[in-house]
Design an enzyme around this catalytic site. Structure first.
Site, short mmCIF file in Angstrom:
data_model
loop_
_atom_site.label_atom_id
_atom_site.label_comp_id
_atom_site.label_asym_id
_atom_site.label_seq_id
_atom_site.Cartn_x
_atom_site.Cartn_y
_atom_site.Cartn_z
N ASP A 143 49.43 58.99 43.73
CA ASP A 143 48.66 60.25 43.59
C ASP A 143 47.63 59.99 42.40
OD1 ASP A 143 48.69 63.22 43.97
OD2 ASP A 143 48.83 63.26 41.84
N TYR A 160 35.40 60.90 45.22
CA TYR A 160 34.50 61.16 43.98
C TYR A 160 33.87 59.74 43.76
CZ TYR A 160 36.81 65.59 43.23
OH TYR A 160 37.27 66.90 43.36
N ASP A 161 33.88 58.76 44.44
CA ASP A 161 33.39 57.33 44.25
C ASP A 161 31.80 57.31 44.11
OD1 ASP A 161 35.92 56.37 44.30
OD2 ASP A 161 35.50 54.98 46.21
#
Length: 200
Positions: free
Chosen positions: A73, A162-163
């Site tokens: 997670d 979100y890289d």
């Protein structure tokens, strides 16, 4: 804790980006199974922390299959947004996990807080908790965290999630601009993985 070497492992995720990264990090001698091999849908992630959600997924998939399960997670915390999106990182992308939507939402929320944010260093961090759950009820978990800042626009095509908007501390490139093996040296998932490797 079970010292018996793990030969077969279920990765408890239906997220393609996450699956690719975990497969890249796992020892090559381990035979990998996926939830789709068993036609298992993802559980509801109703934990209040990364640790709770990671454990919940690992236990769920292990109980469904009788296999040892590794679950992850992870998410992005942005200080200016009171650590959002946090555990809701994937939910910001809607039902289809569309991270273009999620990234746009980040920019919208940052603009609401401070319309000059692009000229500032907006602190953020990626967090990952990995859990291995054995069918006999034993489990272990590890935490990996990497700090950085938010890019003023999307940059790069590699990675996922979100890289494209995360620049790790001490670097000038976003995770999405880095080659995978470069990212794996420093990112949150590989840091958590280094700690859990001894159980594999």
């Amino acid at each position: 804790m079970s010292k018996k070497k793990i030969n077969e492992l279920l990765i408890g995720s239906n997220n393609k980006g996450k699956l690719k990264e975990i497969k890249d990090l796992l020892p090559k001698n381990i035979k990998i199974f996926l939830p789709q091999n068993f036609k298992i849908i993802s559980p509801k992630e109703n934990g209040k922390t990364f640790k709770e959600n990671s454990f919940l997924k690992a236990k769920y998939y292990s109980k469904k299959t009788g296999m040892i399960c590794l679950s992850d997670d992870s998410g992005l915390e942005i200080d200016l947004l009171n650590k959002a999106p946090g555990i809701h990182s994937s939910r910001w992308g809607g039902k289809k996990n569309n991270f273009n939507l999620a990234i746009n939402k980040v920019f919208i929320e940052l603009n609401k807080k401070d319309n000059n944010w692009k000229n500032k260093k907006i602190k953020a961090r990626f967090i990952c908790v990995l859990t291995i759950y054995w069918p006999d009820g034993k489990s272990v978990n590890t935490l990996g965290t990497v700090g950085g800042i938010i890019s003023e626009k999307k940059k790069g095509k590699n990675g996922f999630g979100y890289d494209p908007i995360f620049i790790p501390k001490g670097k000038t490139l976003t995770f999405a601009q880095m080659k995978p093996n470069e990212k794996y040296k420093i990112d949150h998932r590989s840091l958590a993985f280094k700690k859990i490797k001894k159980f594999l």
